[in-house]
Design an enzyme around this catalytic site. Structure first.
Site, short mmCIF file in Angstrom:
data_model
loop_
_atom_site.label_atom_id
_atom_site.label_comp_id
_atom_site.label_asym_id
_atom_site.label_seq_id
_atom_site.Cartn_x
_atom_site.Cartn_y
_atom_site.Cartn_z
N CYS A 19 0.83 -1.20 0.00
CA CYS A 19 0.00 0.00 0.00
C CYS A 19 0.87 1.25 0.00
O CYS A 19 2.07 1.16 0.09
CB CYS A 19 -0.90 0.01 1.22
SG CYS A 19 -2.05 -1.36 1.22
N ILE A 20 0.20 2.36 -0.10
CA ILE A 20 0.92 3.64 -0.15
C ILE A 20 0.98 4.21 1.26
O ILE A 20 -0.03 4.32 1.90
CB ILE A 20 0.19 4.62 -1.08
CG1 ILE A 20 0.05 4.02 -2.46
CG2 ILE A 20 0.92 5.93 -1.12
CD1 ILE A 20 1.33 3.66 -3.14
#
Lengths: 415, 105
Positions: B104-105
């Site tokens: 994920c970011i």
């Protein structure tokens, strides 16, 4: 008959939308209502500085109401349930609000109870978060008394709000411990579930180097199973155990429980959202902005700002029956404090990783991308004024475009 | 796009050996990948994970997370780690013929 745009949440994203739409909606036909149960608007990027005494509580607190423009109905109530099939929202006092267009901006917050053993005897004694005002303030007192030992900074699970904040905290802790004369007596450990320092590889390489230079030990691929606050130990699913004297943790971040109650979220209560136009995937008159979305973009104020520009246009497009524009490119822009009065700046989007260059103007800057400078640090501090005075009010940021710009960046050649 | 032959079937793979088309997967392929990844013989517990990952991906169109494997698949994370040590989701996804889970970011 007046129609209504209803905004849920008066945080960074919701407040910006209220300001944008108050100016742009045709007010003969449209009313604008915003709901939030809390009185206080926190400047959340400032929480990072509170544990080190750089900012006090007074530096990060203002009234939410102060930023809601005239002509917008502001309701201070808990949101009980969203009923998107019937275009209604139920509030805590039993009021039912009907809407024509809904903007969900309910954000995300930490849920320490998601990690076994975390919110037990050690919580706020030698285990702290800094994602809440309470945690950041309590941690300041603990750091004042800290005499050295093992200081462990721990990231539980992605995604989190402001993904660079745990690293910034670690760098600032290194600086703070130096100023206290106890850096040599302290082992500084950074634990992450990621395989390197950051989600963006280009940036991780630079940060890895910095961690080494600052003698910060990093444990990667660490997924926390539980915390043992009697033994002061954090235990991973793979059997790794790490002892701490002081644990600073970023607990699981999740969307607001109202999203779960309303059956609108994924496993972390984030709302499935179209990544380029911000319409919800389930209802065409429901839009989502900021941390509440499930988008693969950073959960950060700068991102909400860029989304706000796109969403404003798309609300107007939706009202006039025009196609929505796929204009949100995942643009994020973050300062990374690295301690000793310096900072990095990174600028990236869904497709392009952070690279070196200057920002916002090609060659001139004044900020340097992916480089550690004093000017970047000044930018980080100046951002607080910009946040209160420009960003929240939905005014354009001078020189900064909604879509990421490639001029002035050293982009790798595409093979 | 690279191809390779696994258990008598030609499949498309990326540079890390993940299948790029889940429809080319079969159970024999899963067994071979499991051996290559050092997981050994696949037990009932492994198949439960693989089946959940494939069904959930097919239904939702996104790669499930460890949390989702726990919540929706009913497989405790501890078990997932015991079945697929060292990067449980990366390895189980590879065995299941799915893409590498994105960080994920």
């Amino acid at each position: 008959m007046m129609k209504r745009v209803l905004i849920l949440g008066a945080g960074t994203a919701g407040t910006m939308m209220a300001n944008h739409l108050a100016r742009r909606l045709d007010r003969k036909d449209w009313s604008l209502t915003i709901v939030d149960q809390h009185k206080t608007h926190y400047y959340q990027p400032g929480f990072l500085f509170i544990p080190f005494g750089v900012y006090g509580e007074q530096d990060v607190i203002k009234s939410k109401r102060e930023f809601i423009p005239d002509g917008v109905e502001y309701i201070e109530q808990k949101i009980e349930l969203i009923e998107p099939d019937s275009n209604k929202v139920r509030l805590g006092d039993g009021t039912v609000l009907a809407y024509d267009i809904l903007i969900v901006a309910t954000g995300s917050k930490i849920f320490p109870e998601e990690i076994e053993g975390l919110k037990e005897d050690g919580w706020f004694k030698n285990v702290f978060d800094f994602y809440t005002i309470e945690g950041a303030s309590a941690l300041r007192e603990a750091l004042k008394d800290f005499k050295g030992g093992k200081l462990v900074v721990h990231l539980s699970e992605m995604p989190i709000k402001c993904p660079v904040a745990p690293l910034e905290f670690t760098f600032l802790a290194d600086w703070f411990l130096h100023t206290q004369g106890i850096r040599n007596e302290t082992e500084l450990i950074y634990i992450t579930p990621l395989s390197e320092a950051f989600t963006k590889h280009n940036c991780a390489v630079v940060l890895n180097y910095l961690l080494e230079e600052k003698r910060i030990h990093m444990e990667t691929d660490f997924n926390v199973e539980r915390v043992d606050e009697t033994a002061n130990r954090i235990i991973g699913y793979d059997g790794r155990e790490i002892d701490y004297d002081l644990l600073v943790t970023i607990p699981t971040n999740m969307g607001d429980p109202v999203i779960a109650r309303s059956g609108m979220g994924d496993d972390l209560n984030f709302i499935p959202t179209h990544k380029h136009n911000l319409q919800s995937k389930s209802h065409e008159n429901v839009f989502v902005i900021g941390d509440a979305t499930d988008l693969p973009s950073s959960k950060a104020g700068s991102v909400a700002h860029f989304q706000g520009d796109v969403l404003t246009e798309n609300i107007l497009n939706f009202i006039s029956g025009n196609p929505l524009k796929d204009d949100f490119d995942g643009h994020a822009n973050c300062f990374i404090e690295s301690g000793f009065g310096k900072a990095f700046l990174i600028d990236f989007n869904y497709d392009i990783e952070p690279v070196e260059g200057t920002f916002p103007l090609p060659v001139i800057g004044p900020f340097s991308l992916l480089k550690e400078t004093r000017v970047n640090h000044m930018g980080k501090l100046a951002f607080r004024w910009i946040y209160w005075n420009i960003l929240l009010k939905g005014r354009p940021m001078p020189g900064i475009k909604t879509r990421m710009q490639t001029l002035g960046k050293r982009l790798p050649k595409i093979a | 796009m690279a191809t390779r032959e696994i258990a008598g079937t030609t499949v498309e793979v990326n540079d890390e050996g993940y299948l790029t088309n889940p429809d080319q997967w079969n159970e024999e392929i899963a067994k071979v990948i499991a051996r290559e990844e050092g997981i050994g013989e696949l037990t009932e517990g492994h198949w439960k994970v693989v089946k959940f990952l494939r069904d959930d991906f097919k239904e939702k169109g996104v790669m499930p997370t460890i949390r989702r494997v726990k919540n929706a698949g009913g497989i405790p994370t501890k078990d997932l780690y015991e079945l697929f040590p060292e990067g449980p989701l990366k390895k189980s996804s590879k065995v299941a013929g799915l893409q590498k889970p994105a960080s994920c970011i």
